[in-house]
Write a protein that holds these residues in place. Structure first.
Motif, PDB file in Angstrom:
ATOM      1  N   ALA A 118       0.815  -1.216   0.000  1.00  0.00           N
ATOM      2  CA  ALA A 118       0.000   0.000   0.000  1.00  0.00           C
ATOM      3  C   ALA A 118       0.843   1.258   0.000  1.00  0.00           C
ATOM      4  O   ALA A 118       0.326   2.352  -0.261  1.00  0.00           O
ATOM      5  CB  ALA A 118      -0.928   0.002   1.213  1.00  0.00           C
ATOM      6  N   THR A 119       2.124   1.124   0.290  1.00  0.00           N
ATOM      7  CA  THR A 119       2.990   2.294   0.373  1.00  0.00           C
ATOM      8  C   THR A 119       3.469   2.790  -0.985  1.00  0.00           C
ATOM      9  O   THR A 119       4.246   3.731  -1.061  1.00  0.00           O
ATOM     10  CB  THR A 119       4.208   1.991   1.255  1.00  0.00           C
ATOM     11  N   SER A 120       3.018   2.144  -2.059  1.00  0.00           N
ATOM     12  CA  SER A 120       3.338   2.599  -3.414  1.00  0.00           C
ATOM     13  C   SER A 120       2.098   3.278  -3.982  1.00  0.00           C
ATOM     14  O   SER A 120       1.165   2.601  -4.429  1.00  0.00           O
ATOM     15  CB  SER A 120       3.748   1.418  -4.297  1.00  0.00           C
ATOM     16  N   PRO A 121       2.045   4.623  -3.972  1.00  0.00           N
ATOM     17  CA  PRO A 121       0.807   5.309  -4.328  1.00  0.00           C
ATOM     18  C   PRO A 121       0.482   5.325  -5.813  1.00  0.00           C
ATOM     19  O   PRO A 121      -0.654   5.607  -6.190  1.00  0.00           O
ATOM     20  CB  PRO A 121       1.044   6.739  -3.820  1.00  0.00           C
ATOM     21  N   PHE A 122       1.470   5.014  -6.674  1.00  0.00           N
ATOM     22  CA  PHE A 122       1.241   5.100  -8.114  1.00  0.00           C
ATOM     23  C   PHE A 122       1.514   3.732  -8.747  1.00  0.00           C
ATOM     24  O   PHE A 122       2.647   3.422  -9.120  1.00  0.00           O
ATOM     25  CB  PHE A 122       2.132   6.171  -8.738  1.00  0.00           C
ATOM     26  N   LEU A 123       0.486   2.926  -8.848  1.00  0.00           N
ATOM     27  CA  LEU A 123       0.631   1.561  -9.363  1.00  0.00           C
ATOM     28  C   LEU A 123       0.661   1.575 -10.887  1.00  0.00           C
ATOM     29  O   LEU A 123      -0.218   2.155 -11.533  1.00  0.00           O
ATOM     30  CB  LEU A 123      -0.528   0.689  -8.877  1.00  0.00           C
ATOM     31  N   ARG A 182      16.453  -2.161 -10.168  1.00  0.00           N
ATOM     32  CA  ARG A 182      16.251  -1.831  -8.752  1.00  0.00           C
ATOM     33  C   ARG A 182      14.837  -2.212  -8.350  1.00  0.00           C
ATOM     34  O   ARG A 182      13.861  -1.716  -8.920  1.00  0.00           O
ATOM     35  CB  ARG A 182      16.484  -0.339  -8.490  1.00  0.00           C
ATOM     36  N   GLU A 183      14.728  -3.104  -7.394  1.00  0.00           N
ATOM     37  CA  GLU A 183      13.430  -3.557  -6.888  1.00  0.00           C
ATOM     38  C   GLU A 183      12.706  -2.376  -6.226  1.00  0.00           C
ATOM     39  O   GLU A 183      13.272  -1.666  -5.404  1.00  0.00           O
ATOM     40  CB  GLU A 183      13.672  -4.670  -5.871  1.00  0.00           C
ATOM     41  N   THR A 184      11.437  -2.161  -6.582  1.00  0.00           N
ATOM     42  CA  THR A 184      10.684  -1.023  -6.032  1.00  0.00           C
ATOM     43  C   THR A 184       9.792  -1.405  -4.865  1.00  0.00           C
ATOM     44  O   THR A 184       9.438  -0.547  -4.048  1.00  0.00           O
ATOM     45  CB  THR A 184       9.804  -0.385  -7.106  1.00  0.00           C
ATOM     46  N   VAL A 210       9.520  -4.279 -15.495  1.00  0.00           N
ATOM     47  CA  VAL A 210      10.005  -2.906 -15.517  1.00  0.00           C
ATOM     48  C   VAL A 210       8.824  -1.942 -15.519  1.00  0.00           C
ATOM     49  O   VAL A 210       7.977  -1.978 -16.420  1.00  0.00           O
ATOM     50  CB  VAL A 210      10.908  -2.663 -16.732  1.00  0.00           C
ATOM     51  N   THR A 211       8.771  -1.112 -14.497  1.00  0.00           N
ATOM     52  CA  THR A 211       7.697  -0.130 -14.380  1.00  0.00           C
ATOM     53  C   THR A 211       8.241   1.252 -14.736  1.00  0.00           C
ATOM     54  O   THR A 211       9.457   1.476 -14.800  1.00  0.00           O
ATOM     55  CB  THR A 211       7.125  -0.093 -12.950  1.00  0.00           C
ATOM     56  N   ARG A 212       7.320   2.176 -14.942  1.00  0.00           N
ATOM     57  CA  ARG A 212       7.737   3.547 -15.186  1.00  0.00           C
ATOM     58  C   ARG A 212       8.222   4.179 -13.879  1.00  0.00           C
ATOM     59  O   ARG A 212       7.851   3.750 -12.791  1.00  0.00           O
ATOM     60  CB  ARG A 212       6.582   4.325 -15.812  1.00  0.00           C
ATOM     61  N   ALA A 216       7.934   3.941  -8.925  1.00  0.00           N
ATOM     62  CA  ALA A 216       8.962   3.470  -8.001  1.00  0.00           C
ATOM     63  C   ALA A 216       8.881   4.127  -6.635  1.00  0.00           C
ATOM     64  O   ALA A 216       9.493   3.648  -5.680  1.00  0.00           O
ATOM     65  CB  ALA A 216      10.348   3.719  -8.596  1.00  0.00           C
ATOM     66  N   LEU A 217       8.126   5.219  -6.514  1.00  0.00           N
ATOM     67  CA  LEU A 217       8.071   5.927  -5.241  1.00  0.00           C
ATOM     68  C   LEU A 217       7.440   5.055  -4.166  1.00  0.00           C
ATOM     69  O   LEU A 217       6.367   4.481  -4.342  1.00  0.00           O
ATOM     70  CB  LEU A 217       7.260   7.218  -5.395  1.00  0.00           C
TER      71      LEU A 217
END
Length: 420
Positions: A118-123, A182-184, A210-212, A216-217
């Motif tokens: 849940a700590t990744s606000p931009f899926l 880098r694992e996000t 690989v995500t945009r 990664a935030l």
């Protein structure tokens, strides 16, 4: 890799996504109930997963009733997480194994499982869909969200800093170096039976998804919330995420209300006459909202750092408690809550600026007005539609009264005319 069938799987339209959240976050108090553009992190996670074509159901496992309520309101199923699996030292795998065990006993395991944070606000839903498809087709057993990383890592040794994974005496061009990932932590996708065998998220054929870069935030420190708030509009457009709601549905069930004064009951402006007397404007609708809350039996406190008599005069007009000239809002709030027998987690605090942050951080419902300072918004659970001095207190009152009408209808009396 061939997996033993640990549990009978049911065939559905897609993967089951599991989101483990707990109430005891140390870095940011009640972190998963903090908001980005008015929507809590837990709601953002659930709503993002439900947009995925590869996910057919979202399950949140939690130990906290407020998190459970927020998850259910966003469309997730909820599994009660035992307290012993919600400690600081508890691994994510332990929470996942417990949740999968519950689903297995119900005969509801899916062949593919998504573990999302849940700590990744931009899926990045597109990357998630590709990851689910890869595991479902057997091209990988475990897939993790990652971004390409071309940085040079270093560590300190006894004789000075040394490169990690590279010879610091050689500086190959970016395009000449093998890709690094880098694992996000945004999501992991794996074969369900393979995970039950390995009891770890990484096993068998492992592949990166690989995500945009926006995806990664990860929210770990208060500053991360400020960054998320700052980039949210651009990130949501790039990722195709519906714009964050400034006012999603909330079940604001509380036992008391505390508000700041300037910037909440007022528009944060004041006029001073020739004699040095300060005057402000207030909203009559706010007065009626306070009255309705009092008639519903909710204690109400105005808590201000200002040392001006107008704060006390307004509180007297409204017939509510007041503490003003307070340099330590958190301590004053704790003292008032104890004196009134109210738990801090059952209080809604409405603020607007950085001096409200210590109070916002200790209550169950930190709320800010629409024009609040970004730092105050970052620690809030709800951002109102109304600005300070423009009916924000009434808006909060209406939300609270609506929640009480749903849960305690016998305690409410009909509104009376003539606001304060």
């Amino acid at each position: 890799m061939t997996h033993a069938a640990n549990a009978q799987l049911h065939t559905g339209d897609g993967a089951t996504a599991i989101v483990p959240v707990r109430g005891g976050s140390k870095g940011i108090h009640r972190k998963n109930l903090r908001t980005v553009r008015g929507t809590t992190l837990i709601a953002r996670s659930v709503e993002g997963l439900l947009r995925s074509a590869g996910v057919s159901r979202v399950v949140v496992t939690t130990d906290h009733p407020d998190l459970a309520a927020a998850a259910a309101a966003a469309g997730a199923e909820v599994i009660d997480r035992p307290a012993e699996l919600a400690e600081d030292s508890t691994s994510s795998e332990a929470a996942l194994l417990h949740a999968l065990g519950v689903l297995a006993r119900r005969g509801e395991l899916s062949p593919v499982t998504v573990f999302a944070q849940a700590t990744s606000p931009f899926l990045d839903v597109e990357a998630l869909d590709d990851a689910v498809a890869s595991v479902a087709a057997g091209r990988a057993d475990s897939v993790f969200a990652a971004v390409l990383d071309h940085g040079f890592l270093w560590t300190e040794k006894a004789k000075g800093a040394r490169g990690i994974g590279h010879d610091h005496r050689e500086r190959p061009r970016r395009q000449d170096r093998a890709p690094q990932y880098r694992e996000t932590g945004s999501f992991y996708v794996f074969d369900t039976n393979g995970f039950l065998d390995a009891r770890h998220r990484f096993f068998g054929r492992i592949a990166p998804a690989v995500t945009r870069s926006f995806a990664a935030l990860d929210i770990d420190e208060p500053e991360d919330l400020l960054v998320a708030e700052a980039i949210a509009g651009l990130a949501e457009r790039q990722l195709g995420i519906p714009s964050g709601s400034e006012h999603s549905e909330h079940h604001l069930d509380v036992d008391a209300v505390v508000t700041d004064f300037d910037g909440v009951h007022t528009d944060d402006r004041a006029s001073i006459d020739a004699d040095g007397v300060e005057r402000v404007s207030v909203h009559r609708g706010d007065g009626l909202g306070v009255r309705l809350l009092r008639e519903a039996g909710l204690p109400f406190l105005i808590l201000s750092t200002e040392r001006v008599p107008i704060v006390a005069a307004r509180a007297a007009k409204l017939g509510v408690d007041v503490v003003y000239g307070s340099a330590d809002k958190a301590s004053a709030l704790r003292d008032w809550a104890a004196a009134n027998g109210v738990l801090l987690e059952r209080i809604a605090y409405l603020g607007n600026d950085v001096n409200d942050i210590p109070a916002l951080e200790i209550v169950g419902w930190p709320v800010v007005v629409a024009d609040a300072h970004p730092a105050a918004r970052a620690v809030s659970r709800l951002v109102l539609k109304r600005r300070g001095g423009d009916g924000a207190v009434r808006e909060l009152a209406d939300l609270i009264l609506a929640a009480r009408a749903a849960t305690h209808p016998e305690q409410l009396s009909p509104p009376q005319p003539n606001g304060a």
